[in-house]
Design an enzyme around this catalytic site. Structure first.
Site, short mmCIF file in Angstrom:
data_model
loop_
_atom_site.label_atom_id
_atom_site.label_comp_id
_atom_site.label_asym_id
_atom_site.label_seq_id
_atom_site.Cartn_x
_atom_site.Cartn_y
_atom_site.Cartn_z
N SER A 76 0.83 -1.21 0.00
CA SER A 76 0.00 0.00 0.00
C SER A 76 0.86 1.25 0.00
O SER A 76 2.06 1.21 0.28
CB SER A 76 -0.94 0.00 1.22
OG SER A 76 -0.20 -0.03 2.41
N ASP A 77 0.20 2.37 -0.30
CA ASP A 77 0.88 3.66 -0.29
C ASP A 77 -0.14 4.75 0.02
O ASP A 77 -1.30 4.66 -0.39
CB ASP A 77 1.55 3.95 -1.64
CG ASP A 77 2.50 5.13 -1.54
OD1 ASP A 77 3.62 4.92 -1.04
OD2 ASP A 77 2.12 6.25 -1.92
N THR A 78 0.30 5.75 0.78
CA THR A 78 -0.56 6.87 1.16
C THR A 78 0.11 8.19 0.82
O THR A 78 1.31 8.35 1.07
CB THR A 78 -0.86 6.83 2.68
OG1 THR A 78 -1.53 5.62 3.02
CG2 THR A 78 -1.75 8.01 3.09
N SER A 113 -3.83 3.72 -1.49
CA SER A 113 -4.08 2.60 -2.41
C SER A 113 -3.56 1.32 -1.77
O SER A 113 -2.52 1.33 -1.09
CB SER A 113 -3.38 2.82 -3.74
OG SER A 113 -3.96 3.90 -4.44
#
Length: 198
Positions: A76-78, A113
């Site tokens: 994931s990535d923010t 995501s």
């Protein structure tokens, strides 16, 4: 409940974030942490969720060819998206001050995501939450950075920290997304796409 549904899978979380790791434990899932170093660089033409989708999938790509048939990899990535610009983790103290000054007395989006990868498939979901800050004085900003050192957080703040308690006037959407993982959306996706009937 979800643990039983996913018992055929070994769940691998490729994240060093203690907040994300705790969320998966709070969902009653047994996880294995498996990390790979990657350079988080994305094409400059990407915007908003295109950036987080790309980076979540880039993190998954590092495991291509290394997953067993029973393994489910989650990456994931923010980012914080404000004024058509991605705000990631601050480079240093003064960068954190500059970021929080930008967010002061304004509304921004927090975008996360999450990419789910197996031996033969890959799918990505994302969540967007709007967060509005009150006007933040420079004294309050520096107090927060001095005492909470938010250098590992996108947008240089944690909503669960002191600054979230005193500085945020409104949130529209998923709270857990702002912390680092849209747990409801992840739970529903895992249940619908990977769960077995129990």
């Amino acid at each position: 409940m979800l643990r039983d549904k996913l018992k055929e899978y070994k769940i691998i979380l490729a994240s060093g974030s203690p907040r994300r790791q705790q969320f998966f434990r709070d969902l009653d899932l047994d996880i294995e942490i498996r990390l790979k170093e990657i350079e988080e660089v994305y094409p400059p033409n990407l915007k908003a969720s295109e950036i987080t989708n790309y980076l979540a999938e880039l993190k998954a790509k590092a495991f291509d060819g290394n997953l067993q048939k029973n393994e489910l990899l989650i990456t994931s990535d923010t980012i914080v998206w404000h004024n058509d610009q991605a705000l990631g983790k601050p480079k240093d103290y003064e960068d954190a001050v500059a970021i929080l000054k930008k967010l002061s007395n304004a509304t921004h989006e927090v975008i996360t995501s999450v990419c789910f990868s197996t031996h033969g498939s890959k799918a990505t979901i994302f969540e967007v939450t709007k967060v509005t800050f009150n006007s933040l004085s420079e004294t309050a900003i520096r107090y927060y950075i001095d005492n909470y050192k938010p250098f590992d957080k996108a947008g240089a703040y944690g909503i669960q920290d002191w600054i979230g308690l005193v500085g945020i006037s409104k949130i529209e959407g998923s709270y857990t997304n702002v912390v680092g993982l849209p747990t409801e959306k992840v739970y529903n996706y895992l249940t619908q796409h990977f769960g077995i009937n129990v």
